[in-house]
Structure formats: C-alpha cells, structure tokens
Write an enzyme that holds these catalytic residues in place. Structure first.
Site, PDB file in Angstrom:
ATOM      1  N   GLU A   1      21.730  18.528  10.998  1.00  0.00           N
ATOM      2  CA  GLU A   1      20.316  18.853  10.747  1.00  0.00           C
ATOM      3  C   GLU A   1      19.724  19.230  12.102  1.00  0.00           C
ATOM      4  O   GLU A   1      19.367  18.352  12.889  1.00  0.00           O
ATOM      5  CB  GLU A   1      19.597  17.633  10.164  1.00  0.00           C
ATOM      6  CG  GLU A   1      20.146  17.181   8.813  1.00  0.00           C
ATOM      7  CD  GLU A   1      19.685  18.071   7.667  1.00  0.00           C
ATOM      8  OE1 GLU A   1      18.644  18.718   7.803  1.00  0.00           O
ATOM      9  OE2 GLU A   1      20.381  18.109   6.632  1.00  0.00           O
TER      10      GLU A   1
ATOM     11  N   CYS B   1      10.407  19.158  13.500  1.00  0.00           N
ATOM     12  CA  CYS B   1      11.474  20.169  13.438  1.00  0.00           C
ATOM     13  C   CYS B   1      11.086  21.342  12.550  1.00  0.00           C
ATOM     14  O   CYS B   1      11.476  22.473  12.826  1.00  0.00           O
ATOM     15  CB  CYS B   1      12.767  19.549  12.946  1.00  0.00           C
ATOM     16  SG  CYS B   1      12.591  18.746  11.351  1.00  0.00           S
TER      17      CYS B   1
HETATM   18  P1  NAD Z   1      18.845  15.582  20.788  1.00  0.00           P
HETATM   19  O1  NAD Z   1      19.861  16.511  20.213  1.00  0.00           O
HETATM   20  O2  NAD Z   1      18.591  15.601  22.232  1.00  0.00           O
HETATM   21  O3  NAD Z   1      19.233  14.057  20.439  1.00  0.00           O
HETATM   22  C1  NAD Z   1      19.491  13.634  19.119  1.00  0.00           C
HETATM   23  C2  NAD Z   1      20.386  12.414  19.141  1.00  0.00           C
HETATM   24  O4  NAD Z   1      21.649  12.776  19.699  1.00  0.00           O
HETATM   25  C3  NAD Z   1      19.858  11.257  19.997  1.00  0.00           C
HETATM   26  O5  NAD Z   1      20.132  10.054  19.312  1.00  0.00           O
HETATM   27  C4  NAD Z   1      20.696  11.363  21.261  1.00  0.00           C
HETATM   28  O6  NAD Z   1      20.895  10.137  21.915  1.00  0.00           O
HETATM   29  C5  NAD Z   1      22.004  11.879  20.729  1.00  0.00           C
HETATM   30  N1  NAD Z   1      22.795  12.623  21.715  1.00  0.00           N
HETATM   31  C6  NAD Z   1      22.370  13.279  22.830  1.00  0.00           C
HETATM   32  N2  NAD Z   1      23.414  13.853  23.464  1.00  0.00           N
HETATM   33  C7  NAD Z   1      24.520  13.548  22.733  1.00  0.00           C
HETATM   34  C8  NAD Z   1      25.890  13.878  22.858  1.00  0.00           C
HETATM   35  N3  NAD Z   1      26.347  14.614  23.850  1.00  0.00           N
HETATM   36  N4  NAD Z   1      26.745  13.425  21.917  1.00  0.00           N
HETATM   37  C9  NAD Z   1      26.289  12.690  20.866  1.00  0.00           C
HETATM   38  N5  NAD Z   1      25.001  12.348  20.698  1.00  0.00           N
HETATM   39  C10 NAD Z   1      24.122  12.773  21.622  1.00  0.00           C
HETATM   40  O7  NAD Z   1      17.518  15.854  19.936  1.00  0.00           O
HETATM   41  P2  NAD Z   1      16.091  15.188  20.126  1.00  0.00           P
HETATM   42  O8  NAD Z   1      15.470  15.700  21.373  1.00  0.00           O
HETATM   43  O9  NAD Z   1      16.181  13.725  19.899  1.00  0.00           O
HETATM   44  O10 NAD Z   1      15.322  15.798  18.860  1.00  0.00           O
HETATM   45  C11 NAD Z   1      14.690  17.038  18.869  1.00  0.00           C
HETATM   46  C12 NAD Z   1      15.547  18.082  18.178  1.00  0.00           C
HETATM   47  O11 NAD Z   1      15.932  17.634  16.898  1.00  0.00           O
HETATM   48  C13 NAD Z   1      14.800  19.381  17.954  1.00  0.00           C
HETATM   49  O12 NAD Z   1      15.662  20.464  18.195  1.00  0.00           O
HETATM   50  C14 NAD Z   1      14.447  19.323  16.485  1.00  0.00           C
HETATM   51  O13 NAD Z   1      14.236  20.571  15.870  1.00  0.00           O
HETATM   52  C15 NAD Z   1      15.634  18.629  15.925  1.00  0.00           C
HETATM   53  N6  NAD Z   1      15.298  17.985  14.679  1.00  0.00           N
HETATM   54  C16 NAD Z   1      15.831  18.451  13.540  1.00  0.00           C
HETATM   55  C17 NAD Z   1      15.488  17.875  12.328  1.00  0.00           C
HETATM   56  C18 NAD Z   1      16.064  18.341  11.029  1.00  0.00           C
HETATM   57  O14 NAD Z   1      15.911  17.616  10.057  1.00  0.00           O
HETATM   58  N7  NAD Z   1      16.715  19.474  10.952  1.00  0.00           N
HETATM   59  C19 NAD Z   1      14.564  16.823  12.314  1.00  0.00           C
HETATM   60  C20 NAD Z   1      14.041  16.378  13.515  1.00  0.00           C
HETATM   61  C21 NAD Z   1      14.401  16.962  14.701  1.00  0.00           C
END
Ligand code: NAD
Length: 464
Positions: A208, A242
């Site tokens: 997602e 998002c």
């Molecule tokens: P992010 O990708 O930075 O982090 C998401 C999660 O992944 C966190 O728990 C983080 O600790 C973990 N993470 C970070 N690096 C990782 C790695 N290398 N390996 C595994 N896990 C890792 O995203 P964010 O800043 O927390 O959220 C914002 C983003 O999420 C935006 O792009 C937004 O559009 C998206 N988002 C999408 C939805 C959806 O339903 N499609 C909903 C909310 C947010």
C-alpha cells in the site's frame, strides 16, 4: 523476532482453524480494547504529531477502524463460506469448490500518518481471516506505537498478536521474516526494499504505497461545495494523507475563482489559520524542512506561492505548522510536481481541454487515487476510462477509504494488491480449490492402454 514468528507459527499449526465464533470473538476483543484505550491513543497521537485535532483522530482513525471491525464481523459467515465452482461436463458427477483457509502468520508494517488506522484495519482483517499477526508500527510515532503495543498485549497473547517496535533497521529485519503474507503500508521507495526482502522467502506481499493523486475539476464546476470537499481531503491531518489530493488540474478560465473559493473554504474550516484547533502539525522537523524546501524551490523558479485562509491574530506560532498554501505557475520539473507532497501545499496546473488532462495524468506513475469533480457525463466517463488509478472519487475526496466493501489499494507505483472488506479477507486467506471425483468421470476412464474411447473423446475435443 524470528523466535516470535516461530512461536506464532507453532501455535497456529497446533490449533484448529478458528470458526466464525472464535474469529468474531477476537474482533470483539479488539473492538473493546480500542474503546478502552481510546483516550490514551488520542493523547499519544497528539503528542507524536506535536498537535493533532482530537476530532481528526476520532473521525479519520478510531471510528473508521470500529466501522471496519463491525463490517468484517457481520460479513464473516459470507466471506468464509465455501464456494461451489463449475465442473467440466466430462467430470459432471464430481464436485468443485473453494475453501478460504487462514494463511498462518501475517506481517504488518505500518507508517506514521494514520498510525492507528493503518495498523488496526490490517490487523482486524488478518484476524477475521483466522491468522496470527506480527505488527511493526512506525518509529516516527513512538508514543502511539507504545500504546498500541500495550493495548494489544492486554488482550492477545504473543502467540496471537505481537508488536515489534523500531526503525528502518528493525523494519528491514522484519521484512526478511518468512511470513505467510506481508502487508506493507508506506512509501513507494521503501516498497522496493520490502518486495526484495520478501522475495528471499517467496513471501507474498500487499504493498500500500503513495504517489501523487490528482484532483480534476471539470470546466465550470468550481463552486463552494466542490471546493469544500477538496479542502476537506487536502488539509485533513495537515495534508499528511496518502489519498489526499496532491495537485489540482483546473480549467484556465476557472483558476481565479478556484483560488478565491479555496481561500474562503480554508478560512471557514480553520478560523484561526494555522493555529486553529483542528489544524494538524507536520510530523517532524525533517518533513517540515522538506515541505519548506519544496516551496523555496518553487519560489526560486518563478512560481507564485500564496498562503490562503486566515492569518492567526496572535503572533504566536505553533511548532511545525505550515499554513495552507497554493502554488501556481509551477513547471513540471519542480520537486513539488515530481514528489509526493504529503503536506498542506496544493500546486495547481491549468488546462484548456480534457485531452491535456488525460495526457498529464498518464505521463506520470499511476496514482493511488484520482478525483473528478463535475457531472457524471461523457467527460467523466472518458477520464475514468482512459486513466488508471488505485481508486477513484467522483465529487468527493478521501471518503472512498471508509467504504468497507470497496477494495483499497494502488496500482503500479502506488501499490500492489488491495485490502478492506472481502479483498482483504481473501488476500490473507488461501483460496484452496478442491475437487471431489464423482462416480463417473470421463478423464478417469481414459487410461492406458488408450483405445477407441480415447480416439472418440479426442476427436470430439478437437472438433472444428
Ligand atoms: P516509510 O516507507 O518511510 O515507512 C513505513 C514503514 O516502513 C515504517 O514502519 C518504517 O519503519 C518502515 N521502514 C522504513 N525503512 C524500511 C526498510 N528499509 N525496510 C523495512 N521497513 C522499513 O513511510 P512513512 O513515511 O511512514 O509513510 C508515508 C508514506 O506512506 C507516504 O508515501 C504515503 O503515501 C504512504 N502511505 C500509503 C498508504 C496507503 O494506504 N496506500 C497509507 C498511508 C501512507
């Protein structure tokens, strides 16, 4: 972490597949826990964001989770029912059916922007599908993650549901675990890492992700109601949603009216400007600086950056708030038109005809959501037919997420797979196709040594 997974898997394998009653019981327990921890969760989110409207947490997170739990619970018997499938005439006396079986242990990685919603709807879905669950919430909302961890530990054993806390390193280790399914919500950038890590163990993923969701207003449809709906979706959670409209495509004749209406609508919703009770802060300094950087670059390249709505009467500033801002005269190379904004900034592009709009959208990665404001006529149909996005909202923004019976997910760079409702239940179940051979079955009669029956059957099969 690997030990936790082993404990969950062993417990899963040692027990019977939970029936409707047991799954409903788990959902009821989760529901009760959310209600018991409601105030703590709201306080925690407020603390993590610096300032987050309590109403926003109630409306955009807690009530949507409860609604989703209730929906799953009500529909469970229907979702779990085995399905009769078509049987080929050569095996007519047999039976074919599909059973939806729990997969085992589901991993959930969540982001910070809706830390309760994006942890608990996947969790509720996984429980409804009869699974055990390991959750990795975001390190950017540490207080909320702690409350979630405490809340879930108060009602579930570690063999049922467990929370693992930590940042990217922990996330990386988590995503390498041999789950039966991994649901990741977060950025497209990290989505690449997740898929690579999951591939080591052939773990199926639901991704997602994010992206730039356009809002298109048909010529002549800039009016108070439409603009209010755009402001609602754009500025909820300080724009950190998002599925928020990322940028607007407005007919060039409507631009001035749109700016006027947008400013008036922002002023109505946020009477004290960025100091309004219901205006949410930017999650941390890094994101605040990133957003300021987008504005600075746009200004430096000749774009017009305008703060809209009211200015606060007092000179006080709240930590990490950015006023609702529109940006016009943007060129496509600017970061504000290239990167997902995730903040209260709305760049506006103008168009002269619909083809330009469609080309603009199709020249970019497929968005998570696309919003269209206008009549439900040929133009609307053309936009929907000729563009591809995770979901679509017509004369609305954001609210499709709260429709439990719609699949929620992206396409292309905005995601892979979907959840919510039956799609979520199925993503976290194995659709096991079963065939029971009946008394008479032509294929079974076609045994070596092949002879006349085989010749006749094959002649019939290959007939022109
Ligand atoms: P992010 O990708 O930075 O982090 C998401 C999660 O992944 C966190 O728990 C983080 O600790 C973990 N993470 C970070 N690096 C990782 C790695 N290398 N390996 C595994 N896990 C890792 O995203 P964010 O800043 O927390 O959220 C914002 C983003 O999420 C935006 O792009 C937004 O559009 C998206 N988002 C999408 C939805 C959806 O339903 N499609 C909903 C909310 C947010």
């Amino acid at each position: 972490m690997a030990d936790l997974l082993t404990r969950q898997r062993d417990a899963f394998l040692a027990s019977e597949i939970p029936g409707v009653g047991q799954r409903r019981e788990k959902l009821a327990v989760l529901r009760a826990a959310i209600l018991a921890f409601k105030t703590e969760l709201k306080d925690a989110i407020n603390q993590d964001f610096g300032h987050r409207s309590r109403y926003e947490t109630d409306i955009f997170e807690l009530s949507v989770v409860l609604q989703s739990i209730d929906y799953l619970s009500r529909r469970l018997p229907r979702f779990m029912k085995s399905e009769r499938r078509h049987v080929h005439w050569t095996s007519k006396s047999g039976q074919a059916y599909v059973e939806y079986q729990p997969l085992g242990v589901i991993g959930i990685i969540a982001p910070w922007n809706y830390p309760v919603l994006l942890t608990l709807i996947p969790l509720a879905t996984a429980l409804a599908a009869g699974n055990r669950v390991m959750v990795k919430p975001s390190e950017l909302t540490p207080v909320t993650s702690e409350v979630l961890s405490k809340m879930l530990a108060s009602v579930f054993s570690p063999e049922e549901v467990t929370v693992v806390q930590g940042g990217p390193e922990v996330g990386a280790e988590f995503s390498h675990l041999a789950f039966d399914h991994l649901l990741f919500t977060g950025s497209t950038q990290v989505g690449h890492h997740i898929m690579r890590a999951a591939s080591d163990n052939l773990v199926p993923v639901t991704l997602e992700l994010g992206g730039k969701s356009p809002v298109i207003i048909s010529k002549g449809h800039v009016n108070q109601q439409n603009v209010d709906r755009i402001v609602f979706g754009k500025l909820a959670n300080g724009g950190q949603t998002c599925v928020a409209p990322d940028y607007a495509l407005i007919h060039e004749d409507d631009l001035a009216e749109f700016i006027k209406q947008y400013s008036a609508s922002v002023a109505r919703s946020y009477p004290d400007g960025p100091l309004s009770r219901d205006y949410t802060s930017i999650i941390n300094e890094r994101h605040y600086q990133r957003l300021m950087g987008l504005l600075e670059q746009a200004r430096g390249h000749g774009a017009t950056v305008t703060e809209v709505g009211r200015q606060p009467e007092s000179a006080a500033r709240r930590l990490r708030t950015i006023a609702p801002t529109i940006v016009t005269g943007v060129s496509d190379e600017l970061d504000i038109m290239q990167q997902e904004i995730f903040g209260p900034l709305l760049p506006i592009k103008t168009y002269r005809n619909l083809d330009e709009v469609i080309q603009f959208v199709n020249a970019r990665p497929r968005p998570l959501a696309l919003y269209y404001f206008g009549n439900r006529d040929n133009e609307c149909d053309t936009v929907l037919r000729r563009t591809t996005s995770g979901n679509v909202g017509i004369n609305t923004t954001v609210l499709h997420v709260a429709q439990d019976d719609l699949p929620f997910g992206g396409v292309g760079a905005s995601g892979m797979g979907a959840y919510h409702g039956i799609e979520g239940f199925r993503a976290m179940s194995h659709a096991k196709g079963t065939f029971v051979q009946g008394r008479y079955s032509l294929p079974a009669m076609l045994r070596a040594p092949f002879g006349k029956l085989a010749d006749m059957t094959l002649a019939y099969m290959f007939r022109r």
